[in-house]
Design an enzyme around this catalytic site. Structure first.
Site, PDB file in Angstrom:
ATOM      1  N   GLU A  10     -12.644  21.599  32.855  1.00 33.85           N
ATOM      2  CA  GLU A  10     -11.925  22.527  33.748  1.00 33.85           C
ATOM      3  C   GLU A  10     -10.477  22.132  34.077  1.00 33.85           C
ATOM      4  O   GLU A  10     -10.103  22.067  35.243  1.00 33.85           O
ATOM      5  CB  GLU A  10     -12.730  22.704  35.045  1.00 33.85           C
ATOM      6  CG  GLU A  10     -14.155  23.165  34.795  1.00 33.85           C
ATOM      7  CD  GLU A  10     -14.987  23.325  36.072  1.00 33.85           C
ATOM      8  OE1 GLU A  10     -14.522  22.903  37.143  1.00 33.85           O
ATOM      9  OE2 GLU A  10     -16.087  23.877  35.994  1.00 33.85           O
ATOM     10  N   GLU A  38     -23.524  25.751  29.670  1.00 32.27           N
ATOM     11  CA  GLU A  38     -24.118  25.849  31.015  1.00 32.27           C
ATOM     12  C   GLU A  38     -24.621  27.257  31.311  1.00 32.27           C
ATOM     13  O   GLU A  38     -24.434  27.781  32.409  1.00 32.27           O
ATOM     14  CB  GLU A  38     -23.079  25.455  32.082  1.00 32.27           C
ATOM     15  CG  GLU A  38     -22.418  24.110  31.834  1.00 32.27           C
ATOM     16  CD  GLU A  38     -21.488  23.653  32.959  1.00 32.27           C
ATOM     17  OE1 GLU A  38     -21.545  24.234  34.059  1.00 32.27           O
ATOM     18  OE2 GLU A  38     -20.714  22.717  32.724  1.00 32.27           O
TER      19      GLU A  38
HETATM   20  C1  GLA Z   1     -19.533  23.249  36.693  1.00 32.16           C
HETATM   21  C2  GLA Z   1     -19.808  21.876  36.138  1.00 32.16           C
HETATM   22  C3  GLA Z   1     -21.263  21.531  36.165  1.00 32.16           C
HETATM   23  C4  GLA Z   1     -21.936  21.948  37.446  1.00 32.16           C
HETATM   24  C5  GLA Z   1     -21.649  23.392  37.717  1.00 32.16           C
HETATM   25  C6  GLA Z   1     -22.364  23.889  38.930  1.00 32.16           C
HETATM   26  O1  GLA Z   1     -19.855  24.243  35.829  1.00 32.16           O
HETATM   27  O2  GLA Z   1     -19.329  21.699  34.843  1.00 32.16           O
HETATM   28  O3  GLA Z   1     -21.416  20.155  35.990  1.00 32.16           O
HETATM   29  O4  GLA Z   1     -21.490  21.124  38.477  1.00 32.16           O
HETATM   30  O5  GLA Z   1     -20.253  23.524  37.865  1.00 32.16           O
HETATM   31  O6  GLA Z   1     -22.142  23.120  40.066  1.00 32.16           O
END
Ligand code: GLA
Length: 382
Positions: free
Chosen positions: A164, A288
């Site tokens: 990020e 994710e």
């Molecule tokens: C982001 C992070 C994850 C997790 C999510 C949800 O996507 O990359 O590790 O912490 O937030 O909290």
């Protein structure tokens, strides 16, 4: 609060003993057909992963073993978990996950080395109330990565090295962002140089590991393009980057508000993203995936929060339909996509129900009782 997890139904267990069940079968007729394995169904496409924590590794073990062939530590490999205070590395919970993966023949993704969140304050501090110097912060970054990647060498095959670094508008995330929890001190002290430094350090520690840049909301055109430009620049500079992670925290409905990110959360936009990153010769991991049943940007009163009772079969069907469309897209791009990981296993334990709002969400393939949902059936149908 962590919900106690119910045991997976017998039918979902790959190794359910047959002796007693056979007697029952004679009395009540045919046993329900065993639930087919998700990972096996996708064996010719990509590994199917799940994010786990120390609890779900045990409470959801049956589902994990039957349906997944890759795992990611939800928090246990993050900076604050592995080096809470300077020089004190704690690997116990993550090591348990590595052992579980090895025992069950699963892949282990590493997540995440450098992020603006879940990183202790000492990392950025000079110990006297001010910021650490550039030299000190760079040395800390390098030591952290060398130690962590070195520790898991041979067990973790891919790392989300930087997480990020770019904002939704396509600008680099800085230390001056409006929301305090959006600010990056990595950038504040080192500028963008921390990104290449992190990849180089990871490569030095384990030249065999694949190194990824992980990002959310990559379907936003400006963000997609900025990530592309950054990766292109890193590759041109000879920085060892091998892939991009698309977090893919999705929602059942797109937003109808053009100023909301989820307005762009479409199959078409995500497809453009996959194609753009693949054009750089990079692998793409969906890192994710989950699917909230709430519309982003819309305000919900607590009385409108869904519950197990009000999350109706119709809402579940709508979610299943959209899951089906995204998985069709992922299968279509199987050349580029080399892993798909869910951010959790079943609806009884998801960050979306624990995060900020405390509203209950139902974003995964298995319900709170660990039974396959319509979304599971839908992505198994092809
Ligand atoms: C982001 C992070 C994850 C997790 C999510 C949800 O996507 O990359 O590790 O912490 O937030 O909290």
């Amino acid at each position: 609060m962590w919900l106690a997890c119910s045991k997976a139904p017998e039918a979902a267990s790959p190794a359910s003993p047959t002796g007693a069940a056979e007697g029952a079968q004679a009395a009540v007729g045919a046993e329900p057909a065993a639930v087919p394995s998700l990972a096996r169904k996708y064996a010719d496409f990509f590994p199917i992963g799940a994010a786990v924590n120390s609890r779900t590794l045990k409470s959801h073990a049956d589902l994990l073993v039957q349906h997944f062939n890759s795992i990611t530590a939800e928090n246990e490999m993050k900076f604050e978990s592995v080096q809470p205070t300077e020089g004190n590395f704690t690997f116990g919970p993550a090591d348990e996950m590595v052992a579980f993966a090895r025992q069950h023949g699963m892949k282990m993704r590493g997540h995440t080395l450098v992020w603006h969140r879940q990183t202790p304050d000492w990392v950025f501090s000079n110990g006297a109330g001010g910021n650490a110097s550039k030299e000190v912060l760079l040395a800390r970054l390098e030591k952290h990565i060398a130690t962590v990647v070195g520790h898991f060498k041979g067990s973790v095959y891919v790392w989300d090295v930087v997480n990020e670094a770019i904002m939704d508008d396509g600008k680099f995330r800085t230390a001056e962002e409006q929301e305090p929890d959006q600010r990056s001190k990595w950038h504040g002290i080192l500028g963008t140089s921390y990104i290449a430094a992190a990849f180089r350090a990871a490569h030095a520690a384990d030249p065999g590991a694949k190194l990824f840049y992980n990002e959310y909301r990559n379907y936003l055109p400006a963000k997609r393009q900025a990530v592309y430009e950054m990766l292109k620049g890193l590759l041109a500079d000879g920085v060892p980057v091998h892939g991009v992670g698309l977090q893919a925290h999705l929602s059942t409905e797109q937003s109808t508000d053009p100023s909301n990110h989820a307005y762009y959360q479409s199959i078409e936009e995500l497809e453009k993203t996959i194609q753009l990153y693949a054009s750089l010769g990079l692998e793409v991991h969906v890192t994710e995936v989950d699917m909230s049943v709430y519309v982003p940007g819309q305000k919900y009163e607590p009385s409108q929060f869904l519950t197990v009772e009000t999350f109706t079969p119709e809402l579940e069907a709508r979610q299943a339909e959209r899951y089906g469309q995204f998985f069709e897209l992922f299968r279509k791009h199987q050349q580029a996509i080399t892993s798909v990981t869910f951010w959790g296993i079943a609806d009884d334990e998801t960050w979306l129900s624990q995060f900020r709002s405390r509203r209950t969400d139902f974003p995964l393939l298995f319900d709170t009782k660990h039974r396959p949902k319509q979304a599971f059936e839908r992505i198994m149908k092809f």
